[in-house]
Design an enzyme around this catalytic site. Sequence first.
Site, mmCIF file in Angstrom:
data_model
loop_
_atom_site.group_PDB
_atom_site.id
_atom_site.type_symbol
_atom_site.label_atom_id
_atom_site.label_comp_id
_atom_site.label_asym_id
_atom_site.label_seq_id
_atom_site.Cartn_x
_atom_site.Cartn_y
_atom_site.Cartn_z
ATOM 1 C CD GLU A 177 -2.052 -2.265 -5.106
ATOM 2 O OE1 GLU A 177 -2.025 -3.171 -4.306
ATOM 3 O OE2 GLU A 177 -1.149 -1.588 -5.871
ATOM 4 C CE LYS A 219 -0.213 0.271 -2.653
ATOM 5 N NZ LYS A 219 0.762 -0.513 -1.951
HETATM 6 P P1 13P Z 1 5.256 -0.512 -5.471
HETATM 7 O O1 13P Z 1 5.043 0.946 -4.760
HETATM 8 O O2 13P Z 1 6.209 -0.970 -5.757
HETATM 9 O O3 13P Z 1 4.319 -0.398 -6.559
HETATM 10 O O4 13P Z 1 4.279 -1.418 -4.612
HETATM 11 C C1 13P Z 1 3.146 -1.165 -3.862
HETATM 12 C C2 13P Z 1 2.437 -2.339 -3.970
HETATM 13 O O5 13P Z 1 1.952 -2.830 -2.735
HETATM 14 C C3 13P Z 1 1.941 -2.937 -5.112
HETATM 15 O O6 13P Z 1 0.731 -3.998 -4.704
#
Ligand code: 13P
Length: 334
Positions: A177, A219
């Site tokens: 991510e 992600k």
């Molecule tokens: P949000 O969808 O609230 O941005 O959180 C997702 C997430 O796992 C951020 O690391």
Amino acid sequence: MSIEDLESVAQAMVAPGKGIIAIDESTNTIRKRLEAVGVENTEEHRRAYREMLLTTPDLSDHISGAILYDETIRQSTREGVPFTKVMRDAGIIPGIKVDKGAKPLAGFPGELVTEGLDGLRDRLAEYVKFGAQFAKWRAVITIGDDTPSSTCIEANCHALARYAALCQEAGLVPMVEPEVLMDGNHDIDLCYEVTEATLRSLFGALYEQNVMLEGTILKASMVISGKGCPDQASRDEVADATVRCLKSTVPAILPGIVFLSGGQSDEDATAHLNAINQLGPHPWPLSFSYGRAMQQAALKLWGDDMHGNYVESQRTVAQRARENGLAALGQWEG
Ligand code: 13P
């Protein structure tokens, strides 16, 4: 675990019409969320809240997996059933956040680098024993006047790739991510440029570290205007820019991409995902891994009356899952 096993877990995470619920807030982040709805941040409240979410009836109709926090993967329901067992019985794949948070990057004011590689091999082995099948690491890229620097992007992508390689060695699907933050006054074009540079660096680093893309999930943040930008791009513009950026940077062999919500309203997060999928077919399933956009309505209800609103809170989670599941198919009608 073989690459085929990693691949089948990754594919199950992005099964048609399904996405991920991210409930991996650190103790400090969940404190902010709980206090915002008037609930004291105690271990029991965190446990009870996560129990409410994870025991939502029929959650797995539209939720393939849930990302837990270190404390949560060790917790159980009030009756003493471990959360990971509850999830397995419901057909929800347990995931775990394994980074140690984004910390200031020395020498680069205003920029962050995510820590957590030291000792990670041993921590991953423990999470596998708890039943985790995938792991998440979040890097944070901040858009500002002079940021992000290439140093910040490279340091974060290097760490993401090192983490991903360790995950696959341990038999876990890495969810990588790199979040380009929505904070700031920047326009969507600058967000596009930064996201493109970040994803190029990420896939270069994954290649350097011998990470098998077939067993990896991305992600991603959407390509979107900064929160403070006076000229907010339309939903169709966000969808178009996001798809273009992903197509120009992400190899088609990746099993799937899930989006974070990043501070978007519930409706925007769902509408954007839907618009993105209406532009398909795409090289990969494009689904969701929302934290706030899955939880915030239910959290508010639960915070107002934990016991009285329990069933309604769960209904709200199920409803958000259904809407986002439809959006993952491009079939949400608003
Ligand atoms: P949000 O969808 O609230 O941005 O959180 C997702 C997430 O796992 C951020 O690391």
